[in-house]
Design a protein around this motif. Sequence first.
Motif, PDB file in Angstrom:
ATOM      1  N   ARG A 212       5.197  -1.060 -11.949  1.00  0.00           N
ATOM      2  CA  ARG A 212       5.515  -1.942 -10.833  1.00  0.00           C
ATOM      3  C   ARG A 212       5.151  -1.255  -9.524  1.00  0.00           C
ATOM      4  NH1 ARG A 212      10.525  -2.185  -9.983  1.00  0.00           N
ATOM      5  NH2 ARG A 212      10.799  -4.357  -9.316  1.00  0.00           N
ATOM      6  N   ALA A 213       4.496  -2.002  -8.632  1.00  0.00           N
ATOM      7  CA  ALA A 213       4.150  -1.438  -7.326  1.00  0.00           C
ATOM      8  C   ALA A 213       5.407  -0.997  -6.586  1.00  0.00           C
ATOM      9  CB  ALA A 213       3.367  -2.456  -6.509  1.00  0.00           C
ATOM     10  N   ASP A 214       6.505  -1.741  -6.739  1.00  0.00           N
ATOM     11  CA  ASP A 214       7.766  -1.373  -6.084  1.00  0.00           C
ATOM     12  C   ASP A 214       8.223   0.035  -6.475  1.00  0.00           C
ATOM     13  OD1 ASP A 214       8.159  -3.604  -4.521  1.00  0.00           O
ATOM     14  OD2 ASP A 214       9.526  -4.605  -5.928  1.00  0.00           O
ATOM     15  N   ASP A 215       7.872   0.477  -7.696  1.00  0.00           N
ATOM     16  CA  ASP A 215       8.296   1.796  -8.166  1.00  0.00           C
ATOM     17  C   ASP A 215       7.341   2.907  -7.740  1.00  0.00           C
ATOM     18  OD1 ASP A 215      10.424   0.561  -9.447  1.00  0.00           O
ATOM     19  OD2 ASP A 215       9.314   0.337 -11.342  1.00  0.00           O
ATOM     20  N   LEU A 216       6.123   2.554  -7.358  1.00  0.00           N
ATOM     21  CA  LEU A 216       5.109   3.563  -7.062  1.00  0.00           C
ATOM     22  C   LEU A 216       4.910   3.804  -5.571  1.00  0.00           C
ATOM     23  CD1 LEU A 216       2.456   2.488  -9.715  1.00  0.00           C
ATOM     24  CD2 LEU A 216       3.945   4.482  -9.805  1.00  0.00           C
ATOM     25  N   VAL A 217       5.120   2.770  -4.772  1.00  0.00           N
ATOM     26  CA  VAL A 217       4.939   2.907  -3.327  1.00  0.00           C
ATOM     27  C   VAL A 217       6.264   3.339  -2.711  1.00  0.00           C
ATOM     28  CG1 VAL A 217       4.302   1.706  -1.202  1.00  0.00           C
ATOM     29  CG2 VAL A 217       3.165   1.117  -3.361  1.00  0.00           C
ATOM     30  N   VAL A 223       4.282  -1.781   3.932  1.00  0.00           N
ATOM     31  CA  VAL A 223       3.005  -2.335   3.479  1.00  0.00           C
ATOM     32  C   VAL A 223       2.608  -3.509   4.367  1.00  0.00           C
ATOM     33  CG1 VAL A 223       1.768  -3.393   1.558  1.00  0.00           C
ATOM     34  CG2 VAL A 223       3.454  -1.587   1.125  1.00  0.00           C
ATOM     35  N   GLY A 224       1.395  -3.450   4.914  1.00  0.00           N
ATOM     36  CA  GLY A 224       0.925  -4.519   5.781  1.00  0.00           C
ATOM     37  C   GLY A 224      -0.104  -5.433   5.145  1.00  0.00           C
ATOM     38  N   GLU A 242       8.362  -7.340  -5.656  1.00  0.00           N
ATOM     39  CA  GLU A 242       9.270  -8.247  -4.951  1.00  0.00           C
ATOM     40  C   GLU A 242       9.928  -7.577  -3.744  1.00  0.00           C
ATOM     41  OE1 GLU A 242      11.914  -9.640  -7.964  1.00  0.00           O
ATOM     42  OE2 GLU A 242      10.521 -11.198  -8.674  1.00  0.00           O
ATOM     43  N   ARG A 243      10.258  -6.281  -3.872  1.00  0.00           N
ATOM     44  CA  ARG A 243      10.847  -5.582  -2.718  1.00  0.00           C
ATOM     45  C   ARG A 243       9.873  -5.515  -1.561  1.00  0.00           C
ATOM     46  NH1 ARG A 243       9.801  -0.673  -0.980  1.00  0.00           N
ATOM     47  NH2 ARG A 243       8.950   0.041  -2.982  1.00  0.00           N
ATOM     48  N   ILE A 244       8.626  -5.187  -1.866  1.00  0.00           N
ATOM     49  CA  ILE A 244       7.602  -5.075  -0.824  1.00  0.00           C
ATOM     50  C   ILE A 244       7.396  -6.416  -0.129  1.00  0.00           C
ATOM     51  CG2 ILE A 244       5.123  -4.713  -0.465  1.00  0.00           C
ATOM     52  CD1 ILE A 244       5.278  -2.577  -2.694  1.00  0.00           C
ATOM     53  N   ARG A 249       6.710  -8.197   4.130  1.00  0.00           N
ATOM     54  CA  ARG A 249       5.960  -9.416   4.440  1.00  0.00           C
ATOM     55  C   ARG A 249       4.466  -9.144   4.694  1.00  0.00           C
ATOM     56  NH1 ARG A 249       7.772 -12.871   2.312  1.00  0.00           N
ATOM     57  NH2 ARG A 249       7.359 -14.568   3.792  1.00  0.00           N
ATOM     58  N   PRO A 250       3.805  -8.463   3.774  1.00  0.00           N
ATOM     59  CA  PRO A 250       2.387  -8.153   3.990  1.00  0.00           C
ATOM     60  C   PRO A 250       1.504  -9.391   3.854  1.00  0.00           C
ATOM     61  CG  PRO A 250       3.022  -7.572   1.773  1.00  0.00           C
ATOM     62  CD  PRO A 250       4.293  -7.987   2.468  1.00  0.00           C
TER      63      PRO A 250
END
Length: 314
Positions: A212-217, A223-224, A242-244, A249-250
């Motif tokens: 999940r991107a949420d776990d890696l970033v 994030v824009g 979902e967090r990002i 709001r990118p």
Amino acid sequence: METPLNYRPGERLDSAPVALEDVINAYRLFLGRWPEFDSPDQFRPWLGRSLGELAHVFVHSPEFQARFASGPNLTVMHEAEDGTRLWFNLRDRQALRILMGVHEQGTVEAVRRFLRPGMTCLDIGAHIGMYSILMARSGASVYAFEPFPSTFELLSRNIRENRVDVRAFPLACSDSTGESQIFVPVDDDLGPAFVPTQIGGRGSGIPVQTARADDLVPESAVVGLVKMDIEGGEPRALRGMERILRRDRPVIVTEFNPSCLRHNDGSQPEAFLRQLCAAGYRIYEDAALIAGGEAKEFSYSSETTVNLVCLPVE
């Protein structure tokens, strides 16, 4: 041979009739030499046949086979006018379109429009790094995700070649952490690799990690811009960030491929659009958005693959 002024990028030429220049260039490209040349008459049997036939004969000739007896090295490097240097594999049609400067021109312009120095960008399905390097050279900090092993090697090589700030991950963005398989649909094209939801009946794939991107970033990174092109896996990647999406709001630039969504993800194209809307986004086709004036929101009316720009609702 001169390039015709009215050529259409991406147009198939396999069945085009062979001209004398084609035969001469076939010697150069396939055999690495000029032909023995007595007179144009010696090439007359080829003239008027198809380019596909000509290529087939050269590729299967003993001289070509001997030239590449140890296996062809099809990795080459191209330097663009702006100084970007990209290593790519000649079997990758998408990379060849990048080389010719005709790959996703509208999408490139849309990405440029929203890039800002200092922003954090995600390149999901980074391929060989065209977008990652564009983002980084604009002053962004980039997290790039590319699961296909040989393509990831080229991505890493291109990051080093261009000396840019890109953190690359050899995995597929999804909605869970685990392992799956990645497939290349045709033997002569390395570009459209995909990770399906169901493996059954697809032959032998290559094992890859999912996350999940949420776990890696890092949570400290705001994030824009998110760019996604993962052959139908976009709904899963969205669920994994979902967090990002909720906090940062990118802007989202994503491929919308109805066929891949159905067959690789098992979801309906309309469901993906609803998912984006439910996350608080307005959806536009990239070409319409950069054309100027007031752009109409995207309406799904055909099976054509398009790239979308999704803007957060304020």
